[in-house]
Scaffold this active site. Structure first.
Site, PDB file in Angstrom:
ATOM      1  N   THR B  72      47.275  -4.365  55.256  1.00 29.95           N
ATOM      2  CA  THR B  72      48.200  -3.499  54.519  1.00 29.95           C
ATOM      3  C   THR B  72      47.714  -2.063  54.559  1.00 29.95           C
ATOM      4  O   THR B  72      48.481  -1.141  54.861  1.00 29.95           O
ATOM      5  CB  THR B  72      48.366  -3.986  53.059  1.00 29.95           C
ATOM      6  OG1 THR B  72      49.060  -5.229  53.066  1.00 29.95           O
ATOM      7  CG2 THR B  72      49.158  -2.978  52.233  1.00 29.95           C
ATOM      8  N   ASN B 151      55.020 -12.989  61.241  1.00 29.85           N
ATOM      9  CA  ASN B 151      54.343 -13.867  60.291  1.00 29.85           C
ATOM     10  C   ASN B 151      55.207 -15.025  59.782  1.00 29.85           C
ATOM     11  O   ASN B 151      54.698 -16.013  59.312  1.00 29.85           O
ATOM     12  CB  ASN B 151      53.847 -13.049  59.095  1.00 29.85           C
ATOM     13  CG  ASN B 151      54.931 -12.180  58.502  1.00 29.85           C
ATOM     14  OD1 ASN B 151      55.558 -11.391  59.198  1.00 29.85           O
ATOM     15  ND2 ASN B 151      55.177 -12.323  57.216  1.00 29.85           N
ATOM     16  N   CYS B 323      65.177 -19.361  46.538  1.00 27.10           N
ATOM     17  CA  CYS B 323      64.604 -19.973  45.352  1.00 27.10           C
ATOM     18  C   CYS B 323      63.093 -19.887  45.328  1.00 27.10           C
ATOM     19  O   CYS B 323      62.482 -20.053  44.289  1.00 27.10           O
ATOM     20  CB  CYS B 323      65.029 -21.430  45.251  1.00 27.10           C
ATOM     21  SG  CYS B 323      66.571 -21.569  44.367  1.00 27.10           S
TER      22      CYS B 323
END
Lengths: 130, 385
Positions: B72, B151, B323
């Site tokens: 990141t 990913n 969900c």
């Protein structure tokens, strides 16, 4: 997702899974939700000569909360007259199952399913009277 | 418990941990304190690690490697650093629709600052649309950032071709290789910047690296200000144990890559055959060939992903269904490859890795078949199928 034991129990052993004959005049059917949203509940009620729900069944495409909410509400409507069944609110379902906030819509869907199944039954009755 | 979520993270390899341990309590000197022996010792360990990282991406110049806190940060440093340093050159930045959030959101943040960000679409197989990319490269374009391996669906992008296209247009090219390192051969020939993550390759969490091509003579605006470590591009005392961990993790991954690739390929083929033989209407998301073997993304028609996961809570996998997210939006990667909306909700990502066994692969396939059959029998959209 962390679910309560009640949700997990209903998910593992859901009561009232199945279908009735849609063409039966004593059966009310509803299908709510949409596959594209990830939740669909099909709910059916069978109404006896006294106007009481004698049996209820469901099928669900969705997460554990959707399955548990439908299983629970089909249990709750059984033995109730149509007006009382309509009074069951999504909050009662959500509270009983301790649904996390992000899953509240599953209980809303279950409430809507009952209400639409009742409407469907009533409109069928009207047609047979006519 | 069976772990099959190797794209989310990997366990730290005990061999990696063993190498790291002395650098906590024994060799604790500040690697930037070059005036004494304790600092020197830590600095030597870090330089060794830098070499190991350089090796796995086929470069020899260790000055091209900068340690960061993870992929990141490496992605943020590359994208923000280039955009801010070269903003006089132009304001267009190109990325893809299926980038990891740390690239996507960094680009979105730059768009809010006035940069013209282009999100290149992918074809239905999850491979970037090279035509679109090529047409997006204008003389105002300063940077393109396209991931090496996705990913979620494991597709491999044509990095060399993209890199060449960028070079023809004088555009700096960055790739997030977090999911590719140690899984497929990666080199920096056509790449200017490359991000690497430790915890995706059995190293520790909290460490990553950014490759910055020396030949390209790039300058980056730093994210942090401070003691000008890492040649001023990343201030902050380097975490010696983590750097050592990343280094040895790279060395092991490089040594074992070929064998591991073959092993996982066998697992993948066995797993898919068993699933397809036993369940109708299951779809493999992403290109059938251009993919890493350890990342399998499947959609099971008629059932919802989180519902499947709930039925096998002794198994750790992930799902692109709404969900399983907090936003109630299904995976943007699955949306980008234009699969039917309900199938995005019906997806599972199953990840194999270094510690996966054939017994586990077989068990998980059986369990999925059992749960999907049970859920289909109670699914209103599967009725009559």
């Amino acid at each position: 997702m962390q679910y309560s034991k009640k949700v997990m129990d209903l998910y593992k052993n859901p009561k009232n899974v199945g279908t009735f004959d849609e063409n039966d005049a004593n059966v009310g059917t509803s299908v709510v939700g949409a596959p594209s949203c990830g939740d669909v509940i099909k709910l059916q009620i069978k109404v006896d000569e006294n106007g009481c729900i004698s049996d209820a069944k469901f099928k669900a495409f969705g997460c554990g909360a959707a399955i548990a909410s439908s299983a629970l509400i089909t249990d709750w409507v059984r033995g109730k007259n149509l007006d009382d069944a309509k009074q069951i609110k999504n909050k009662e379902v959500a509270d009983y199952l301790s649904l996390p906030p992000v899953k509240l819509h599953c209980s809303v869907l279950a409430e809507e399913a009952v209400s639409k199944a009742i409407e469907n039954y009533k409109s069928k009755q009207k047609k047979t009277e006519e | 418990m069976i772990y099959m979520d190797y794209q989310a993270t990997t366990p730290c390899d005990p061999r990696v941990l063993k190498e790291m341990l002395p650098y906590f309590c024994e060799i604790y000197g500040n690697p930037h304190s070059s005036t004494h022996a304790m600092g020197e010792e830590a600095a030597t360990a870090i330089e060794k690690a830098r070499k190991q990282v350089a090796n796995i991406i086929g470069t020899v110049d260790t000055k091209e490697i900068i340690f960061t806190s993870g992929a990141t940060e490496a992605n943020n440093l590359a994208i923000q650093g280039i955009a801010k340093f070269y903003k006089e050159r132009g304001n267009r930045i190109i990325t893809s629709e299926i980038e990891h959030p740390c690239v996507k959101e960094t680009c979105r943040a730059l768009a809010r600052e006035g940069f013209d960000v282009v999100f290149v679409p992918v074809s239905d197989n999850g491979i970037i649309d090279l035509d679109f990319l090529s047409k997006s490269l204008t003389d105002k374009t300063i940077l393109a950032s396209i991931m090496t391996v996705n990913n979620e669906i494991g597709t491999i992008q044509p990095i060399d071709e993209i890199g060449k296209l960028c070079r023809e247009h004088g555009v700096i090219f960055h790739t997030d290789a977090a999911q590719a390192i140690g899984k497929i051969p990666v080199n920096t020939e056509n790449v200017d910047l490359m991000s690497i993550s430790g915890h995706k390759i059995y190293g520790p969490k909290g460490i990553g690296a950014l490759y910055i091509k020396g030949k390209s003579r790039l300058r980056l605006a730093p994210l942090f200000h401070g003691g000008k470590q890492e040649r001023g591009m990343r201030s902050g005392t380097l975490p010696t144990p983590l750097c050592v961990g990343l280094g040895i993790a790279c060395e092991i991954a490089q040594k074992e890559m070929k064998e591991e690739f073959e092993r996982l390929l066998k697992f993948k083929n066995y797993f898919l055959k068993k699933i397809f033989d036993n369940l109708p209407k299951v779809y493999l998301n992403g290109d059938k060939e251009k993919r890493i073997p350890g990342c399998i993304n499947l959609s099971f028609d008629g059932v919802e992903g989180e519902g499947i996961m709930l039925g096998m809570n002794d198994i750790c996998v992930s799902s692109g269904s709404a969900c399983s997210s907090q936003t109630l939006e299904p995976s943007y990667v699955l949306q980008a490859i234009s699969i039917r909306e309900d199938l995005a909700h019906s997806s599972l990502r199953i990840g194999f890795g270094r510690f996966t066994t054939m017994e586990e692969v077989d068990y998980v396939a059986s369990k999925i078949i059992e749960v999907v059959n049970r859920l289909r029998s109670m699914s209103p959209i599967w009725e009559g199928q």
